[in-house]
Design a protein around this motif. Sequence first.
Motif, PDB file in Angstrom:
ATOM      1  N   ARG A   1       0.622  -0.739   0.300  1.00 18.07           N
ATOM      2  CA  ARG A   1      -0.160  -0.192   0.008  1.00 18.07           C
ATOM      3  C   ARG A   1       0.737   1.489   0.002  1.00 18.07           C
ATOM      4  NH1 ARG A   1      -3.269   3.508   3.369  1.00 18.07           N
ATOM      5  NH2 ARG A   1      -2.674   1.751   5.934  1.00 18.07           N
ATOM      6  N   VAL A   2       0.675   2.577  -1.162  1.00 16.93           N
ATOM      7  CA  VAL A   2       1.213   3.435  -1.422  1.00 16.93           C
ATOM      8  C   VAL A   2       0.212   4.463  -0.780  1.00 16.93           C
ATOM      9  CG1 VAL A   2       2.325   4.401  -3.002  1.00 16.93           C
ATOM     10  CG2 VAL A   2       2.871   2.269  -2.821  1.00 16.93           C
ATOM     11  N   ALA A   3       0.238   5.615  -0.105  1.00 19.18           N
ATOM     12  CA  ALA A   3      -0.272   6.697   0.247  1.00 19.18           C
ATOM     13  C   ALA A   3       0.798   8.005  -0.431  1.00 19.18           C
ATOM     14  CB  ALA A   3      -0.748   6.352   1.239  1.00 19.18           C
ATOM     15  N   ALA A   4       0.157   8.352  -1.593  1.00 19.36           N
ATOM     16  CA  ALA A   4       1.014  10.300  -1.728  1.00 19.36           C
ATOM     17  C   ALA A   4       0.475  11.108  -0.491  1.00 19.36           C
ATOM     18  CB  ALA A   4       0.610  10.651  -2.655  1.00 19.36           C
ATOM     19  N   THR A   5       1.364  12.811  -0.023  1.00 16.53           N
ATOM     20  CA  THR A   5       0.628  13.000   1.216  1.00 16.53           C
ATOM     21  C   THR A   5       0.614  14.641   0.200  1.00 16.53           C
ATOM     22  OG1 THR A   5       2.713  12.785   1.940  1.00 16.53           O
ATOM     23  CG2 THR A   5       0.145  11.987   2.853  1.00 16.53           C
ATOM     24  N   GLN A   6       0.305  15.739   0.837  1.00 14.36           N
ATOM     25  CA  GLN A   6       1.001  16.721   0.098  1.00 14.36           C
ATOM     26  C   GLN A   6      -0.452  17.819   1.463  1.00 14.36           C
ATOM     27  OE1 GLN A   6      -0.939  19.391  -3.016  1.00 14.36           O
ATOM     28  NE2 GLN A   6       0.892  18.849  -3.617  1.00 14.36           N
ATOM     29  N   ASP A   7       1.391  18.983   2.492  1.00 11.57           N
ATOM     30  CA  ASP A   7       1.046  19.485   2.939  1.00 11.57           C
ATOM     31  C   ASP A   7       0.146  18.460   4.248  1.00 11.57           C
ATOM     32  OD1 ASP A   7       1.453  22.100   1.692  1.00 11.57           O
ATOM     33  OD2 ASP A   7      -0.810  21.811   1.002  1.00 11.57           O
ATOM     34  N   GLU A   8       0.443  17.282   4.303  1.00 18.84           N
ATOM     35  CA  GLU A   8       0.348  16.738   5.032  1.00 18.84           C
ATOM     36  C   GLU A   8      -1.480  15.610   5.039  1.00 18.84           C
ATOM     37  OE1 GLU A   8       1.000  18.211   9.413  1.00 18.84           O
ATOM     38  OE2 GLU A   8       3.022  18.194   8.875  1.00 18.84           O
ATOM     39  N   GLN A   9      -1.873  16.287   4.324  1.00 18.36           N
ATOM     40  CA  GLN A   9      -2.914  15.698   3.987  1.00 18.36           C
ATOM     41  C   GLN A   9      -2.986  14.563   2.765  1.00 18.36           C
ATOM     42  OE1 GLN A   9      -5.261  19.387   2.788  1.00 18.36           O
ATOM     43  NE2 GLN A   9      -6.744  19.343   4.688  1.00 18.36           N
ATOM     44  N   THR A  10      -3.549  13.367   3.239  1.00 15.29           N
ATOM     45  CA  THR A  10      -3.490  12.544   2.209  1.00 15.29           C
ATOM     46  C   THR A  10      -4.418  12.651   0.883  1.00 15.29           C
ATOM     47  OG1 THR A  10      -3.408  10.635   3.863  1.00 15.29           O
ATOM     48  CG2 THR A  10      -3.971   9.563   1.481  1.00 15.29           C
ATOM     49  N   VAL A  11      -3.535  12.945  -0.257  1.00 15.57           N
ATOM     50  CA  VAL A  11      -4.093  12.950  -1.802  1.00 15.57           C
ATOM     51  C   VAL A  11      -4.617  12.024  -2.961  1.00 15.57           C
ATOM     52  CG1 VAL A  11      -3.361  15.803  -1.515  1.00 15.57           C
ATOM     53  CG2 VAL A  11      -1.859  13.705  -3.140  1.00 15.57           C
ATOM     54  N   PHE A  12      -3.686  10.373  -2.394  1.00 15.01           N
ATOM     55  CA  PHE A  12      -3.722   9.254  -3.141  1.00 15.01           C
ATOM     56  C   PHE A  12      -3.485   8.152  -3.048  1.00 15.01           C
ATOM     57  CE2 PHE A  12      -1.390   6.620  -5.988  1.00 15.01           C
ATOM     58  CZ  PHE A  12      -2.331   6.405  -6.440  1.00 15.01           C
ATOM     59  N   GLU A  13      -4.447   6.529  -2.506  1.00 15.41           N
ATOM     60  CA  GLU A  13      -3.692   5.258  -2.410  1.00 15.41           C
ATOM     61  C   GLU A  13      -3.975   5.215  -2.717  1.00 15.41           C
ATOM     62  OE1 GLU A  13      -4.701   5.263   2.462  1.00 15.41           O
ATOM     63  OE2 GLU A  13      -6.392   6.586   1.580  1.00 15.41           O
ATOM     64  N   CYS A  14      -3.010   3.678  -2.263  1.00 12.02           N
ATOM     65  CA  CYS A  14      -3.027   2.751  -4.119  1.00 12.02           C
ATOM     66  C   CYS A  14      -2.663   1.383  -3.266  1.00 12.02           C
ATOM     67  CB  CYS A  14      -2.177   3.508  -5.259  1.00 12.02           C
ATOM     68  SG  CYS A  14      -2.142   1.539  -6.529  1.00 12.02           S
ATOM     69  N   THR A  15      -3.420   0.097  -3.632  1.00 12.91           N
ATOM     70  CA  THR A  15      -2.670  -0.963  -3.025  1.00 12.91           C
ATOM     71  C   THR A  15      -2.479  -1.931  -4.084  1.00 12.91           C
ATOM     72  OG1 THR A  15      -4.208  -1.272  -0.881  1.00 12.91           O
ATOM     73  CG2 THR A  15      -3.297  -3.364  -2.325  1.00 12.91           C
ATOM     74  N   VAL A  16      -0.858  -2.212  -4.550  1.00 14.04           N
ATOM     75  CA  VAL A  16      -0.575  -2.774  -5.255  1.00 14.04           C
ATOM     76  C   VAL A  16      -0.113  -4.292  -5.437  1.00 14.04           C
ATOM     77  CG1 VAL A  16       1.551  -2.934  -7.812  1.00 14.04           C
ATOM     78  CG2 VAL A  16       0.840  -0.673  -6.122  1.00 14.04           C
ATOM     79  N   GLY A  17      -0.426  -4.635  -6.100  1.00 10.87           N
ATOM     80  CA  GLY A  17      -1.482  -6.401  -6.222  1.00 10.87           C
ATOM     81  C   GLY A  17       0.246  -7.150  -6.920  1.00 10.87           C
TER      82      GLY A  17
END
Length: 301
Positions: free
Chosen positions: A271-287
């Motif tokens: 599971r990967v997450a992207a944050t900007q200004d300490e807020q989550t903007v994107f999440e993705c679970t890669v199998g």
Amino acid sequence: MTATVPRQLVHRAAVAETFLTDWVTAGTDRFCVSAQWPRAHSLFVSPDRATYEPLLVIETVRQCGALLAHAEYGVPLGHQFVLQELRVTTYPEHLAVAGVPAELVLGITCSEIQRRGSVTTGIRYRADVRRDGAVVARAEVGFSCVSESVYRRLRGGRTPASVSALSPPPGIPAAAVHRTTGADVVLAPAEKRGRWQLRVDTGHPVLFDHPLDHVPGMLFLEAARQAVRVRVGSAGRVQASFHATFHRYAELDRPTWMEVVAAEEDGTQVRVAATQDEQTVFECTVGTVAIAAHTARSAAG
């Protein structure tokens, strides 16, 4: 078919980045879309030109949503599309590059069609992607669409002309993410292991096929792919599925951070997450799947 669909209908500026070739109605809210994949591509085909990348499946499925929204559901050109969620499972044994471009048939079923009056404002759709009769992938996508005036209000006046992206920092080695050139690397080193700064190069001809005022979804998906490649490595596993959620716009002029936030020991789920200004903007679970496993399935089929 001898030509692609009009590139404006799939939100591409380059004909070379337009993969759909035709579509027909197959029933109520059901459609059959044809596509062709090139034998070589800087991002969507492996560097050795042996296999198609899962992101090519995702981009092809994404183009189907834009095409049908405009051509079948009356969404005007110029409306902005907001990708909310996508789930894609690919079958790598059917993603080998052959001696001619791959011809695909996508069965699309639309549901949860949202309308405000007579105007379509959102669609969820499923895609069954086949190549020579074999299932290449299955996907589910949800998006909303808004008028230009509403979009301008949502974006507070930010436009491609008024926003200057941060200069991309030096990236990690291209070989670490299965790329041949540093221009295609979208991760830059950070102090914490498993964390990177997102490299946003608005001059990239694929990820920024046309000017944008925010970080595009395909850039986040490529960043997730590269992050998992670093986490899992290249030995014995290939990426096969993506479940991504897009929470909010990520701005071009502020740093964005990618991080592996959870991973199975064997690398089957990351599971990967992207944050900007300490807020989550994107999440993705890669199998990922074992190369031996999908090779065996291909031989059995």
